[in-house]
Design a protein around this motif. Sequence first.
Motif, PDB file in Angstrom:
ATOM      1  N   GLY A   1      71.267  24.700  -5.776  1.00 37.99           N
ATOM      2  CA  GLY A   1      71.027  26.108  -6.096  1.00 37.99           C
ATOM      3  C   GLY A   1      72.109  26.920  -5.421  1.00 37.99           C
ATOM      4  N   LEU A   2      72.796  27.770  -6.190  1.00 38.72           N
ATOM      5  CA  LEU A   2      73.864  28.601  -5.615  1.00 38.72           C
ATOM      6  C   LEU A   2      73.527  30.064  -5.825  1.00 38.72           C
ATOM      7  CD1 LEU A   2      77.628  28.159  -5.614  1.00 38.72           C
ATOM      8  CD2 LEU A   2      76.721  30.207  -6.760  1.00 38.72           C
ATOM      9  N   ASP A   3      73.666  30.846  -4.796  1.00 36.10           N
ATOM     10  CA  ASP A   3      73.402  32.272  -4.894  1.00 36.10           C
ATOM     11  C   ASP A   3      74.248  32.974  -3.831  1.00 36.10           C
ATOM     12  OD1 ASP A   3      70.905  33.961  -6.340  1.00 36.10           O
ATOM     13  OD2 ASP A   3      71.787  34.959  -4.592  1.00 36.10           O
ATOM     14  N   ALA A   4      74.449  34.296  -4.028  1.00 36.15           N
ATOM     15  CA  ALA A   4      75.250  35.048  -3.060  1.00 36.15           C
ATOM     16  C   ALA A   4      74.379  35.735  -2.015  1.00 36.15           C
ATOM     17  CB  ALA A   4      76.083  36.086  -3.796  1.00 36.15           C
ATOM     18  N   SER A   5      73.064  35.765  -2.230  1.00 40.07           N
ATOM     19  CA  SER A   5      72.189  36.554  -1.360  1.00 40.07           C
ATOM     20  C   SER A   5      71.590  35.713  -0.236  1.00 40.07           C
ATOM     21  CB  SER A   5      71.057  37.160  -2.219  1.00 40.07           C
ATOM     22  OG  SER A   5      69.998  37.589  -1.399  1.00 40.07           O
ATOM     23  N   LYS A   6      71.860  36.139   1.003  1.00 49.56           N
ATOM     24  CA  LYS A   6      71.308  35.425   2.166  1.00 49.56           C
ATOM     25  C   LYS A   6      69.785  35.456   2.154  1.00 49.56           C
ATOM     26  CE  LYS A   6      75.073  36.774   5.250  1.00 49.56           C
ATOM     27  NZ  LYS A   6      75.491  37.383   6.497  1.00 49.56           N
TER      28      LYS A   6
ATOM     29  N   TRP B   1      57.855  40.408  -8.686  1.00 57.26           N
ATOM     30  CA  TRP B   1      58.988  41.079  -9.326  1.00 57.26           C
ATOM     31  C   TRP B   1      59.445  40.373 -10.603  1.00 57.26           C
ATOM     32  CZ3 TRP B   1      61.433  45.617  -7.999  1.00 57.26           C
ATOM     33  CH2 TRP B   1      62.641  45.868  -8.650  1.00 57.26           C
ATOM     34  N   ARG B   2      59.618  39.058 -10.486  1.00 60.09           N
ATOM     35  CA  ARG B   2      60.181  38.315 -11.623  1.00 60.09           C
ATOM     36  C   ARG B   2      59.206  38.256 -12.800  1.00 60.09           C
ATOM     37  NH1 ARG B   2      62.015  35.842 -15.346  1.00 60.09           N
ATOM     38  NH2 ARG B   2      63.724  34.354 -15.305  1.00 60.09           N
ATOM     39  N   PRO B   3      57.903  37.954 -12.584  1.00 53.06           N
ATOM     40  CA  PRO B   3      56.981  37.964 -13.727  1.00 53.06           C
ATOM     41  C   PRO B   3      56.896  39.333 -14.382  1.00 53.06           C
ATOM     42  CG  PRO B   3      55.968  36.866 -11.842  1.00 53.06           C
ATOM     43  CD  PRO B   3      57.250  37.458 -11.356  1.00 53.06           C
TER      44      PRO B   3
ATOM     45  N   ASN C   1      63.182  29.648  -7.569  1.00 49.36           N
ATOM     46  CA  ASN C   1      61.972  29.551  -8.397  1.00 49.36           C
ATOM     47  C   ASN C   1      62.122  28.570  -9.557  1.00 49.36           C
ATOM     48  OD1 ASN C   1      63.746  31.814  -8.774  1.00 49.36           O
ATOM     49  ND2 ASN C   1      62.374  32.726 -10.268  1.00 49.36           N
ATOM     50  N   PHE C   2      63.341  28.419 -10.106  1.00 51.34           N
ATOM     51  CA  PHE C   2      63.563  27.383 -11.128  1.00 51.34           C
ATOM     52  C   PHE C   2      64.171  26.123 -10.507  1.00 51.34           C
ATOM     53  CE2 PHE C   2      62.992  31.102 -13.705  1.00 51.34           C
ATOM     54  CZ  PHE C   2      62.415  30.632 -14.882  1.00 51.34           C
ATOM     55  N   THR C   3      64.948  26.306  -9.463  1.00 47.22           N
ATOM     56  CA  THR C   3      65.653  25.174  -8.826  1.00 47.22           C
ATOM     57  C   THR C   3      64.664  24.084  -8.413  1.00 47.22           C
ATOM     58  OG1 THR C   3      66.755  27.052  -7.740  1.00 47.22           O
ATOM     59  CG2 THR C   3      67.667  24.869  -7.348  1.00 47.22           C
TER      60      THR C   3
ATOM     61  N   ASP D   1      80.839  39.565   0.325  1.00 44.34           N
ATOM     62  CA  ASP D   1      79.680  39.844  -0.535  1.00 44.34           C
ATOM     63  C   ASP D   1      80.169  40.145  -1.956  1.00 44.34           C
ATOM     64  OD1 ASP D   1      77.436  40.731  -1.814  1.00 44.34           O
ATOM     65  OD2 ASP D   1      77.430  42.692  -0.825  1.00 44.34           O
ATOM     66  N   PRO D   2      80.022  39.180  -2.867  1.00 42.98           N
ATOM     67  CA  PRO D   2      80.537  39.385  -4.228  1.00 42.98           C
ATOM     68  C   PRO D   2      79.543  40.055  -5.177  1.00 42.98           C
ATOM     69  CG  PRO D   2      79.766  37.137  -3.999  1.00 42.98           C
ATOM     70  CD  PRO D   2      79.440  37.838  -2.693  1.00 42.98           C
ATOM     71  N   THR D   3      78.397  40.562  -4.672  1.00 42.11           N
ATOM     72  CA  THR D   3      77.338  40.963  -5.608  1.00 42.11           C
ATOM     73  C   THR D   3      77.562  42.304  -6.317  1.00 42.11           C
ATOM     74  OG1 THR D   3      76.080  41.645  -3.669  1.00 42.11           O
ATOM     75  CG2 THR D   3      75.376  39.644  -4.755  1.00 42.11           C
TER      76      THR D   3
ATOM     77  N   CYS E   1      70.515  31.268  -8.219  1.00 40.94           N
ATOM     78  CA  CYS E   1      69.173  30.651  -8.186  1.00 40.94           C
ATOM     79  C   CYS E   1      68.112  31.544  -7.568  1.00 40.94           C
ATOM     80  CB  CYS E   1      69.235  29.337  -7.415  1.00 40.94           C
ATOM     81  SG  CYS E   1      69.721  29.561  -5.684  1.00 40.94           S
ATOM     82  N   GLY E   2      68.510  32.671  -6.931  1.00 37.88           N
ATOM     83  CA  GLY E   2      67.516  33.521  -6.266  1.00 37.88           C
ATOM     84  C   GLY E   2      66.751  32.705  -5.226  1.00 37.88           C
ATOM     85  N   PRO E   3      65.422  32.879  -5.163  1.00 36.19           N
ATOM     86  CA  PRO E   3      64.634  32.143  -4.164  1.00 36.19           C
ATOM     87  C   PRO E   3      64.284  30.719  -4.603  1.00 36.19           C
ATOM     88  CG  PRO E   3      63.216  33.639  -5.361  1.00 36.19           C
ATOM     89  CD  PRO E   3      64.597  33.845  -5.925  1.00 36.19           C
TER      90      PRO E   3
HETATM   91  C1  LIG Z   1      67.315  38.267 -10.699  1.00 36.65           C
HETATM   92  S1  LIG Z   1      67.882  36.978  -9.651  1.00 36.65           S
HETATM   93  C2  LIG Z   1      67.655  35.514 -10.656  1.00 36.65           C
HETATM   94  C3  LIG Z   1      66.962  34.400  -9.926  1.00 36.65           C
HETATM   95  C4  LIG Z   1      66.495  33.242 -10.816  1.00 36.65           C
HETATM   96  N1  LIG Z   1      67.617  32.604 -11.445  1.00 36.65           N
HETATM   97  C5  LIG Z   1      65.492  33.683 -11.848  1.00 36.65           C
HETATM   98  O1  LIG Z   1      65.651  33.410 -13.043  1.00 36.65           O
HETATM   99  O2  LIG Z   1      64.484  34.284 -11.482  1.00 36.65           O
HETATM  100  C6  LIG Z   1      69.620  37.258  -9.767  1.00 36.65           C
HETATM  101  C7  LIG Z   1      70.396  36.592  -8.646  1.00 36.65           C
HETATM  102  O3  LIG Z   1      71.799  36.684  -8.944  1.00 36.65           O
HETATM  103  C8  LIG Z   1      72.459  36.650  -7.695  1.00 36.65           C
HETATM  104  N2  LIG Z   1      73.881  37.038  -7.869  1.00 36.65           N
HETATM  105  C9  LIG Z   1      74.374  38.209  -8.328  1.00 36.65           C
HETATM  106  N3  LIG Z   1      75.726  38.161  -8.351  1.00 36.65           N
HETATM  107  C10 LIG Z   1      76.084  36.921  -7.911  1.00 36.65           C
HETATM  108  C11 LIG Z   1      77.325  36.254  -7.727  1.00 36.65           C
HETATM  109  N4  LIG Z   1      78.504  36.853  -8.019  1.00 36.65           N
HETATM  110  N5  LIG Z   1      77.317  34.990  -7.271  1.00 36.65           N
HETATM  111  C12 LIG Z   1      76.140  34.359  -6.989  1.00 36.65           C
HETATM  112  N6  LIG Z   1      74.930  34.937  -7.140  1.00 36.65           N
HETATM  113  C13 LIG Z   1      74.903  36.203  -7.605  1.00 36.65           C
HETATM  114  C14 LIG Z   1      71.635  37.611  -6.850  1.00 36.65           C
HETATM  115  O4  LIG Z   1      71.853  37.429  -5.482  1.00 36.65           O
HETATM  116  C15 LIG Z   1      70.209  37.245  -7.282  1.00 36.65           C
HETATM  117  O5  LIG Z   1      69.597  36.340  -6.402  1.00 36.65           O
END
Ligand SMILES: C[S@@+](CC[C@H](N)C(=O)[O-])C[C@H]1O[C@@H](n2cnc3c(N)ncnc32)[C@H](O)[C@@H]1O
Length: 258
Positions: free
Chosen positions: A126-131, A66-68, A110-112, A42-44, A106-108
């Motif tokens: 889309g690449l993200d660290a969160s399952k 949350w995002r809006p 939403n832009f991807t 978990d690199p977050t 990419c989060g969920p």
């Molecule tokens: C606030 S969300 C952004 C989502 C989308 N890009 C947006 O603009 O709404 C931030 C995302 O960064 C991801 N994140 C944080 N550290 C990361 C890392 N080292 N590698 C990949 N994703 C990471 C989190 O899991 C989270 O989904």
Amino acid sequence: MRSTTAPPPPAIEQTLALFEPARRPAVAHVEDGYLDLLGEEDPTGAHPGQRLMLSSALALIYERLWRPLGGRLLMGATGPGMREEHRMALNMLELSPSDRVLDVACGPGNFTRDFARATGGGLVVGLDASKTMLSVAVRESESANLAYVRGDACALPFRDGAFDAICCFAALYLIREPMRALDEIARVLAPGGRVALLSSCNRGPLPTGATNAVVRSLSGVRIFARDELTRALRDRGLTGIEQRVAGLAQFVSARKRA
Ligand SMILES: C[S@@+](CC[C@H](N)C(=O)[O-])C[C@H]1O[C@@H](n2cnc3c(N)ncnc32)[C@H](O)[C@@H]1O
């Protein structure tokens, strides 16, 4: 969690073809529809703002609530709303139908998903660290040219120049080593490729170091100096750098030399 040893879907196969050969997994581990490169890793980061991104509840309300709300708080009442942000991302990336696009953090999705619609003949990753974020992204995915990868933005698995356009919105301020993520973004961007960033921006009255001493140590959210990201892109050889500051946020776009 649903894991499968069946052959990966075509978009994941195409994504694997963009990997550095040494980073290509012997067996593609597809978990809930995304390619998982991290397993138990978990690199977050340990700060509350970073841990929040792993929560199932947040993933469910992220895109619509949350995002809006977060965007509005960051950019103020007169700043761009979500519709305008989506339009800005597409403008900054100047997508063509056959482009290969990477959405970092990419989060969920939403832009991807927008990028996938704009590049019907290309490939969007889309690449993200969160399952939890990725599970929602896969569920909402409607395009055959779209693949999701669970990986670390600071150690992208892709070969040099693999993507024509790269987006990283609302994430550099949460990523533990944002300058390493920018190294990676610049590395995997193709010559002539475009990058679009959205992150925080220090507007005073305190200097950035002092702001971070409070905000970052409490929440994990980093506040970038006004010229920090533009300078970082210039240092990495990008050109045509443009910045729009909106409230406590900054949009930055640039291009890699052809
Ligand atoms: C606030 S969300 C952004 C989502 C989308 N890009 C947006 O603009 O709404 C931030 C995302 O960064 C991801 N994140 C944080 N550290 C990361 C890392 N080292 N590698 C990949 N994703 C990471 C989190 O899991 C989270 O989904």
